[in-house]
Write an enzyme that holds these catalytic residues in place. Structure first.
Site, short mmCIF file in Angstrom:
data_model
loop_
_atom_site.label_atom_id
_atom_site.label_comp_id
_atom_site.label_asym_id
_atom_site.label_seq_id
_atom_site.Cartn_x
_atom_site.Cartn_y
_atom_site.Cartn_z
N ASN A 180 0.85 -1.19 0.00
CA ASN A 180 0.00 0.00 0.00
C ASN A 180 0.88 1.23 0.00
O ASN A 180 1.95 1.22 0.60
CB ASN A 180 -0.86 -0.01 1.28
CG ASN A 180 -1.75 1.21 1.40
OD1 ASN A 180 -2.40 1.63 0.43
ND2 ASN A 180 -1.81 1.79 2.60
N HIS A 216 0.95 5.21 1.13
CA HIS A 216 0.23 6.09 2.06
C HIS A 216 0.99 7.41 2.18
O HIS A 216 2.21 7.41 2.32
CB HIS A 216 0.12 5.41 3.43
CG HIS A 216 -0.63 6.24 4.43
ND1 HIS A 216 -1.99 6.41 4.36
CD2 HIS A 216 -0.20 6.96 5.50
CE1 HIS A 216 -2.37 7.20 5.36
NE2 HIS A 216 -1.31 7.54 6.06
N SER A 260 4.95 6.68 2.32
CA SER A 260 5.49 5.36 2.68
C SER A 260 4.84 4.29 1.81
O SER A 260 3.65 4.37 1.50
CB SER A 260 5.16 5.03 4.14
OG SER A 260 5.63 6.03 5.01
N ASP A 274 -3.09 1.07 7.35
CA ASP A 274 -1.81 1.77 7.12
C ASP A 274 -0.76 1.31 8.14
O ASP A 274 0.11 2.10 8.54
CB ASP A 274 -2.00 3.29 7.20
CG ASP A 274 -3.03 3.80 6.19
OD1 ASP A 274 -3.07 3.27 5.07
OD2 ASP A 274 -3.79 4.72 6.53
C1 GAR Z 1 -2.40 8.92 -2.74
O1 GAR Z 1 -1.91 10.10 -2.19
C2 GAR Z 1 -2.14 7.75 -1.81
O2 GAR Z 1 -0.94 7.86 -1.11
C3 GAR Z 1 -3.33 7.84 -0.87
O3 GAR Z 1 -4.40 8.15 -1.71
C4 GAR Z 1 -3.93 8.93 -2.81
C5 GAR Z 1 -4.43 8.32 -4.09
O4 GAR Z 1 -4.16 9.16 -5.17
N1 GAR Z 1 -3.54 6.62 -0.14
C6 GAR Z 1 -4.00 6.58 1.11
O5 GAR Z 1 -4.31 7.56 1.73
C7 GAR Z 1 -4.11 5.19 1.69
N2 GAR Z 1 -4.38 5.24 3.09
P1 GAR Z 1 -4.26 8.59 -6.65
O6 GAR Z 1 -5.64 7.97 -6.80
O7 GAR Z 1 -4.09 9.80 -7.53
O8 GAR Z 1 -3.16 7.58 -6.83
#
Ligand code: GAR
Length: 211
Positions: A106, A108, A135, A144
Site C-alpha cells: 500500500n 500512504h 510510505s 496503514d
Molecule cells: C495517494 O496520495 C495515496 O498515497 C493515498 O491516496 C492517494 C491516491 O491518489 N492513499 C491513502 O491515503 C491510503 N491510506 P491517486 O488515486 O491519484 O493515486
C-alpha cells in the site's frame, strides 16, 4: 520467475499512482485494476491502457467481509502475484488480508507510523513537522499499519499548505511506488515472514536512492 510479475491494483479514486506505475514501463503484467467505485478515475486510466477492470459496489454485499472476499477473489482469479493498493480507501477484512501476507503493498501519504488514516497533510502541518513524506508498506489487517519498506521525504516550508504538500508529495509518490514494485519484480525486495532487500532484513525503510 521466468515470466513477468503479475500485478493487480485496487484504487478508489483518480488513479495517478496507477498511471505512474503504468508509465514506468516496468517488466510487469498489470492483469487487473479493481475498485469499490465505478466512477473511479483509476478504472478509466486502466481501460485506456487496455488493462481489464472490475468495479464492485460494497452496497451489494451484506458484510464488509463478503465484499472483500468478492473483490479479492477477482484479484486472485486474475492470477496476480502482487496486489498494489494505490489509493484504495477501505479497511480490509483481516481474514481476507491474511491470504495476501507479503504479497500486497500500500502507498500512504505520510511518514508512517505517523498519521495513519486520513488528512495526513493537514495533520503534518498542525503538528509543526519540518518533514513530510510518503510510505510504501506491506499490507496487514491494521489500517496503514504493516511493515514499511520504503519512504520518500520532502521538507515542509513555512508557506506550505495542505494543497502544496499534497501536490509536491504526489510527485514523490509517483517515483516511490514504481521503484518498490520494480524491486519486487526483479526479486531484490521479497517477503519471507519479513521484508528482505538484497537478501538482508530491512533495518529501516529504504529511500528512493537505495533502488
Ligand atoms: C495517494 O496520495 C495515496 O498515497 C493515498 O491516496 C492517494 C491516491 O491518489 N492513499 C491513502 O491515503 C491510503 N491510506 P491517486 O488515486 O491519484 O493515486
Amino acid at each position: 520467475m521466468d515470466r513477468p510479475l503479475r500485478v493487480a491494483a485496487l484504487a478508489s479514486g483518480r488513479g495517478s499512482n496507477l498511471a505512474a506505475l503504468i508509465a514506468a514501463g516496468l517488466p510487469i503484467d498489470i492483469v487487473l485494476v479493481g475498485s469499490d467505485k465505478a466512477s473511479a478515475g483509476a478504472l478509466a486510466i486502466a481501460a485506456s491502457a487496455g488493462i481489464p477492470t472490475v468495479a464492485l459496489n460494497p452496497r451489494d454485499y451484506a458484510t464488509r467481509a463478503d465484499f472483500d472476499r468478492a473483490l479479492f477473489g477477482r484479484v486472485a482469479d486474475a492470477g496476480a502475484d502482487l496486489l498494489v493498493l494505490a489509493g484504495f480507501m477501505r479497511i480490509i477484512d483481516a481474514s481476507v488480508v491474511a491470504d495476501w501476507e507479503g504479497r500486497a503493498i500500500n502507498i500512504h501519504p505520510s511518514l508512517l507510523p505517523k498519521y495513519r488514516g486520513l488528512h495526513t497533510h493537514r495533520r503534518c502541518l498542525e503538528a509543526g513537522d519540518t518533514e513530510h513524506g510518503a510510505s510504501v508498506h506491506f499490507v496487514t489487517a491494521e489500517l496503514d499499519g504493516g511493515p514499511v519498506v520504503a519512504q520518500a521525504r520532502i521538507a515542509v516550508g513555512p508557506d506550505d499548505t495542505e494543497a502544496s504538500l499534497a501536490s509536491r508529495l504526489l510527485v514523490e509518490e509517483h517515483r516511490l511506488l514504481p521503484a518498490v514494485v520494480g524491486a519486487i519484480a526483479s526479486g531484490r525486495l521479497r517477503w519471507e515472514s519479513r521484508a528482505l532487500f538484497d537478501g538482508l532484513p530491512l533495518a529501516s525503510p529504504l529511500d528512493i536512492a537505495d533502488f
